[in-house]
Every structure is written in C-alpha cells, then in structure tokens.
Scaffold this motif. Sequence first.
Motif, PDB file in Angstrom:
ATOM      1  N   LYS A 139      32.660   2.698   5.005  1.00 18.42           N
ATOM      2  CA  LYS A 139      32.195   2.697   3.625  1.00 18.42           C
ATOM      3  C   LYS A 139      30.766   3.245   3.595  1.00 18.42           C
ATOM      4  N   GLU A 205      31.438   2.410  -1.399  1.00 19.64           N
ATOM      5  CA  GLU A 205      31.069   1.072  -0.926  1.00 19.64           C
ATOM      6  C   GLU A 205      32.028  -0.016  -1.406  1.00 19.64           C
ATOM      7  N   VAL A 215      38.427  -1.199   7.895  1.00 14.50           N
ATOM      8  CA  VAL A 215      37.021  -0.933   7.575  1.00 14.50           C
ATOM      9  C   VAL A 215      36.153  -1.490   8.701  1.00 14.50           C
ATOM     10  N   THR A 218      29.678  -0.559   6.807  1.00 17.64           N
ATOM     11  CA  THR A 218      29.159   0.038   5.577  1.00 17.64           C
ATOM     12  C   THR A 218      27.828   0.702   5.906  1.00 17.64           C
ATOM     13  N   GLU A 239      23.403   0.405   9.244  1.00 22.21           N
ATOM     14  CA  GLU A 239      24.831   0.102   9.316  1.00 22.21           C
ATOM     15  C   GLU A 239      25.022  -1.403   9.284  1.00 22.21           C
TER      16      GLU A 239
END
Length: 271
Positions: A139, A205, A215, A218, A239
């Motif tokens: 993301k 996001e 996932v 992000t 991150e």
Amino acid sequence: MDFSAMKYFLLFLLIVLGFSCQTGHENIELTIIKSTLPEVVGPRHYMEPPPAPPRKAFLPDSSELRVEPDLGVFVDDQWVSSDSLTEEDNLKRVLERKKWFDSTTLAYKTFDWEQYQKDSIEWANSLDFPRPKKRVILKIFDSLITNQKKRIKRVSNLGFKEVFEVELKGEFAELLTQLQDSTISPIPINFQNFSSLGGYQIRVENYQPTDEERVVATLVLSRVAINEERTKAAYYYQEFCGILCGYGYVVFAELTTNGWKVIGKNMVWIS
C-alpha cells in the motif's frame, strides 16, 4: 498589440512556463522513485510466511510469582519509579502476578492435549506441501509528502558522518537540507505509474485486499530533492509493516548510463 494586451500575454506565458517547469520536475521525481524504489524495498516480502504452529500450553513455575525489583513500573498508565511505590502499589503488582499465574495454571490443566497432537501433525504436514502464492501488495500513501524536518533533524544534529557511514559533502548534503524545506507543496502520486513495482502490486492506502492478496507494508514517500544538473537526488521513505514495526530511510540516488540507481540508503529511525 497594445501595452495592456501585451502585459496579459506575458503574464499568461509566465504562468504556462511555470506550470510546465513544475510538471517536468514532478515527472522526474516520479521517475526517480519508480526507478529506485524496488531496490529500496528489496525482495524480502516475496517469501510466503509458513503457517503458525499450534499454540501449546505451559505450566508456570512458582518462582515466577516473585515480583522482582526494577527501575519502575506502570501504575494506572503512569510510570512510577520503584522508590516511589507505595505498599498499595506493591500489593497490586503481587495480586496481578498471582492472577496471571492462576489463569495460566488453569489453562494448562484443562488443555486439550489430544487435539494439540492432531493439530501438530496437520501443521507439520502442511509444511511439506507448496502453498498457493498470493499477490504481494504494497500500500502507498497517495501523495509525496513534504517537510521531513522532525524525522531528519537528528541527522543535522549529529552531523552527516555520524549517521551516514561516509562523509556527506557538497550536493548530497545540500539535498538532505532541501528535504527539510517546509515551503515545498505535496503532490499526488499517479498510481498509473505505480500499478506494479518489481514483484509487488501497488495499491492505495485504504485498499481492501482479497483472499488472493497479501498486504506486506504501507509506504510513505517524500518529495524528491534534485540538484540543478538533475544527476543526483535524495528522498525520504518510510515503511509501516505491522504493529510496532516500521522504519524510515533517507535514500540517495544518482543518474547513471543505465538510469537512476541507489547509491546509499541510510536508516534514520526504527520501531
């Protein structure tokens, strides 16, 4: 053309040129990020994590009932030094420890060991069979952020040589200073340029993954500081990979005959 019309024409021309230069600068920022980010993130997220083994109960030892002296404890969410603890505080600590001990002992005595053996065999067998690979998702925040002064401030305080393994001189030192500039505006990221990145699929996001997707982190990226010759660049990257899991880097890149390449990636914080 009269003077008034000429004035408005020149003003229009300046606006167009300014917008063109700004757009060109933003395009090169995205080019630099897209060229260097696969190396910055690395391939470590590609591996599928093995399934977690079944949880096993344990019998606590009576010695664990002791409340060892320490520098301090949290009492009602407030840090209190050991010297300041009252008898009531110490009693509370003892009772909390005994409550944990009793509940853990009860869980051990009522534990279903037969089911645990079945789960253990099933888990061990699952390791021998290849698991279907899921699409690996990163993301990403939808804008290149600005003003990373708080994150990078300690670099200036400690000096470049202390934080970065080599002495940062000249343009790279200047680029690092530019990253802390609060007058630059954020710009949105064009996700059409970032639909995929190496072996990763890029999503916004707030994206909700499917069962076939995994996932792993992000990302948040800063605007890119670039020298006048457009041959050197620096940007901030962070991150978030889970609860209490995250880190931030300053990335240094240089234009080579093969495009933009990372020449330094230096951590400025970790959690």
